[in-house]
Design an enzyme around this catalytic site. Structure first.
Site, PDB file in Angstrom:
ATOM      1  N   VAL A  80       0.776  -1.305   0.064  1.00 56.91           N
ATOM      2  CA  VAL A  80      -0.069  -0.021  -0.032  1.00 56.91           C
ATOM      3  C   VAL A  80       1.120   0.837   0.240  1.00 56.91           C
ATOM      4  CG1 VAL A  80      -0.345   0.031   2.396  1.00 56.91           C
ATOM      5  CG2 VAL A  80      -2.093   1.019   1.271  1.00 56.91           C
ATOM      6  N   HIS A 289       9.174  -6.720   9.945  1.00 54.80           N
ATOM      7  CA  HIS A 289       9.062  -6.010   8.914  1.00 54.80           C
ATOM      8  C   HIS A 289       7.709  -6.990   8.245  1.00 54.80           C
ATOM      9  CE1 HIS A 289       8.363  -2.795   5.419  1.00 54.80           C
ATOM     10  NE2 HIS A 289       6.489  -3.117   5.485  1.00 54.80           N
TER      11      HIS A 289
HETATM   12  N1  LIG Z   1       4.395  -2.390   8.383  1.00 49.50           N
HETATM   13  C1  LIG Z   1       4.129  -2.599   7.035  1.00 49.50           C
HETATM   14  O1  LIG Z   1       4.230  -4.148   6.522  1.00 49.50           O
HETATM   15  C2  LIG Z   1       2.439  -2.322   6.486  1.00 49.50           C
HETATM   16  C3  LIG Z   1       1.405  -2.262   6.120  1.00 49.50           C
HETATM   17  C4  LIG Z   1       0.918  -1.619   5.311  1.00 49.50           C
HETATM   18  C5  LIG Z   1       0.868   0.184   5.183  1.00 49.50           C
HETATM   19  N2  LIG Z   1       2.354   0.040   5.741  1.00 49.50           N
HETATM   20  C6  LIG Z   1       2.474   1.574   5.877  1.00 49.50           C
HETATM   21  O2  LIG Z   1       1.402   2.515   6.368  1.00 49.50           O
HETATM   22  C7  LIG Z   1       0.682   3.716   5.620  1.00 49.50           C
HETATM   23  C8  LIG Z   1      -0.702   3.693   6.069  1.00 49.50           C
HETATM   24  O3  LIG Z   1      -1.145   2.665   4.981  1.00 49.50           O
HETATM   25  P1  LIG Z   1      -3.086   3.197   4.872  1.00 49.50           P
HETATM   26  O4  LIG Z   1      -3.550   2.553   3.706  1.00 49.50           O
HETATM   27  O5  LIG Z   1      -3.936   3.572   6.456  1.00 49.50           O
HETATM   28  O6  LIG Z   1      -3.193   4.515   4.006  1.00 49.50           O
HETATM   29  P2  LIG Z   1      -3.680   5.722   4.407  1.00 49.50           P
HETATM   30  O7  LIG Z   1      -3.619   6.812   2.626  1.00 49.50           O
HETATM   31  O8  LIG Z   1      -5.055   5.249   4.384  1.00 49.50           O
HETATM   32  O9  LIG Z   1      -3.315   6.776   5.098  1.00 49.50           O
HETATM   33  C9  LIG Z   1      -2.216   7.328   5.414  1.00 49.50           C
HETATM   34  C10 LIG Z   1      -2.558   8.513   6.645  1.00 49.50           C
HETATM   35  O10 LIG Z   1      -2.279   9.226   6.673  1.00 49.50           O
HETATM   36  C11 LIG Z   1      -2.023  10.727   6.829  1.00 49.50           C
HETATM   37  N3  LIG Z   1      -0.657  11.687   7.201  1.00 49.50           N
HETATM   38  C12 LIG Z   1      -0.350  12.109   5.163  1.00 49.50           C
HETATM   39  N4  LIG Z   1       0.802  13.019   5.453  1.00 49.50           N
HETATM   40  C13 LIG Z   1       0.569  13.231   6.872  1.00 49.50           C
HETATM   41  C14 LIG Z   1       1.223  14.315   7.759  1.00 49.50           C
HETATM   42  N5  LIG Z   1       2.130  14.792   7.715  1.00 49.50           N
HETATM   43  N6  LIG Z   1       0.708  13.733   8.520  1.00 49.50           N
HETATM   44  C15 LIG Z   1       0.185  13.054   9.615  1.00 49.50           C
HETATM   45  N7  LIG Z   1      -0.655  11.908   8.691  1.00 49.50           N
HETATM   46  C16 LIG Z   1      -0.531  12.346   7.525  1.00 49.50           C
HETATM   47  C17 LIG Z   1      -3.436  10.657   5.648  1.00 49.50           C
HETATM   48  O11 LIG Z   1      -3.770  11.903   5.278  1.00 49.50           O
HETATM   49  C18 LIG Z   1      -4.141   9.554   5.540  1.00 49.50           C
HETATM   50  O12 LIG Z   1      -5.066   9.655   6.412  1.00 49.50           O
HETATM   51  C19 LIG Z   1       1.371   3.147   3.948  1.00 49.50           C
HETATM   52  O13 LIG Z   1       2.080   4.027   3.789  1.00 49.50           O
HETATM   53  C20 LIG Z   1       2.283   2.691   4.177  1.00 49.50           C
HETATM   54  O14 LIG Z   1       3.802   3.095   4.436  1.00 49.50           O
HETATM   55  C21 LIG Z   1       3.305  -0.537   6.608  1.00 49.50           C
END
Ligand SMILES: NC(=O)c1ccc[n+]([C@@H]2O[C@H](COP(=O)([O-])OP(=O)(O)OC[C@H]3O[C@@H](n4cnc5c(N)ncnc54)[C@H](O)[C@@H]3O)[C@@H](O)[C@H]2O)c1
Length: 325
Positions: A80, A289
């Site tokens: 994602v 991770h």
């Molecule tokens: N650890 C893992 O294996 C794993 C797995 C999936 C996703 N992720 C990470 O999790 C993140 C989030 O995934 P999601 O599906 O919830 O995405 P999403 O786009 O639904 O949510 C991301 C949120 O971050 C907010 N955001 C952006 N800039 C910001 C800022 N400056 N301050 C505060 N908030 C801010 C966005 O507005 C949004 O609400 C992904 O981008 C990915 O990097 C990690």
């Protein structure tokens, strides 16, 4: 196999259900190993391909797009997060980008809960005590942690994953859920989450969760200034990307007692070197991770990546395309 079929390069061994969707209508070439494809090999193999099926370990920049050639229509990442893809370059070369939101949300929220419980209930120390013989007798004051009941939890980034974590938190009896974000989430009240400034969140939260995307704005955001603004007992959890944290500052904050503990699923670099000072700390739990690592989720990610690629190749709407305006 007909040479008129579009060609796809897959950069890793992935759950078979994704490649199986591509196989009937595409010429599929794959780096069928568990380790990342070397950069030189990627640059060679991508030449002449119509689509690229990649992971977060591949930096997809102008060099890759140029090496592929002008027929490249789509890059589908099995993640994602898409901070490893140069969107500006993709736009310039007219390459669509697919990603896998939604299908991994529950798994990542679940793992975030696991990290919250592991750190707050001091499971790392508890398991070590059982293994190394320091268990001793039952002691009223031993290995006590803050727990979630009655706690205030701050979520930085109430997107898909942050929202689902808020849902998971409720049955644990948390008192308050605060969130900060670039935008207010119109559904926040459904999970009882209150929009506050980042400073207010940091000052009031017993747990601070990083669930925001890694962007230019969030890069290194959790630094010594932010750790200073947290409670001394605060537990910091990161299941976003390692890049949102200044790791030296985190180490100092944990070591000096500026904050209470940390649970990390993501680090910089990955893998985290075994001599990283973070690994010497009892109050820091590091996972490799694995937040989306359930069988069901990884298969769904593989399939969605393939569906994005097929749609782009067929000129139909991709199920989940990265907006790249
Ligand atoms: N650890 C893992 O294996 C794993 C797995 C999936 C996703 N992720 C990470 O999790 C993140 C989030 O995934 P999601 O599906 O919830 O995405 P999403 O786009 O639904 O949510 C991301 C949120 O971050 C907010 N955001 C952006 N800039 C910001 C800022 N400056 N301050 C505060 N908030 C801010 C966005 O507005 C949004 O609400 C992904 O981008 C990915 O990097 C990690």
């Amino acid at each position: 196999m007909s040479s008129s079929k579009p060609s796809v390069y897959i950069t890793r061994r992935v759950p078979e259900s994704g490649p199986a969707l591509l196989a009937p209508s595409c010429q599929v070439e794959q780096w069928n190993k568990d380790d990342p494809v070397p950069r030189e090999e990627l640059l060679k193999r991508v030449q002449g391909k119509d689509a690229l099926f990649c992971l977060l370990t591949e930096k997809i920049d102008e060099e890759v797009l140029k090496a592929a050639g002008p027929q490249l229509k789509v890059v589908g990442t099995m993640s994602v997060g898409y901070d490893h893809i140069d969107l500006t370059a993709c736009k310039k070369y007219n390459v669509k980008v697919g990603f896998t939101p939604g299908v991994l949300t529950n798994a990542v929220a679940e793992l975030t809960m696991a990290l919250l419980l592991t750190t707050s209930r001091r499971l790392k120390e508890a398991m070590a005590a059982v293994a190394n013989g320091t268990w001793g007798t039952w002691k009223p004051m031993w290995l006590c942690g803050p727990g979630l009941d009655g706690a205030t939890v701050g979520i930085v980034g109430l997107g898909r994953i942050g929202f689902t974590i808020a849902q998971c938190l409720r049955p644990f009896g948390v008192a308050k859920i605060l969130y900060s974000d670039k935008f207010e989430n119109p559904h926040a009240s459904e999970v009882g989450a209150t929009y506050v400034s980042k400073d207010e969140l940091l000052a009031n939260s017993d747990f601070v969760l990083a669930t925001c995307a890694l962007t230019e704005e969030t890069k290194g955001m959790f630094n010594k200034d932010l750790f200073k603004k947290m409670k001394k007992s605060a537990i910091f959890i990161n299941t976003s990307r390692g890049g949102v944290v200044n790791q030296e500052d985190l180490y100092e904050a944990l070591k000096s007692g500026e904050i209470g503990a940390a649970g990390l699923d993501v680090t910089t670099p990955e893998p985290l070197p075994t001599d990283s000072p973070l690994l010497t700390l009892d109050n820091c739990v590091v996972l490799p991770h694995i937040a989306s690592a359930t069988d069901k989720t990884r298969s769904a990610m593989s399939e969605l990546t393939a569906k994005n690629i097929l749609a782009a190749l067929n000129g139909t709407e991709m199920p989940t395309e990265v907006k790249n305006d």
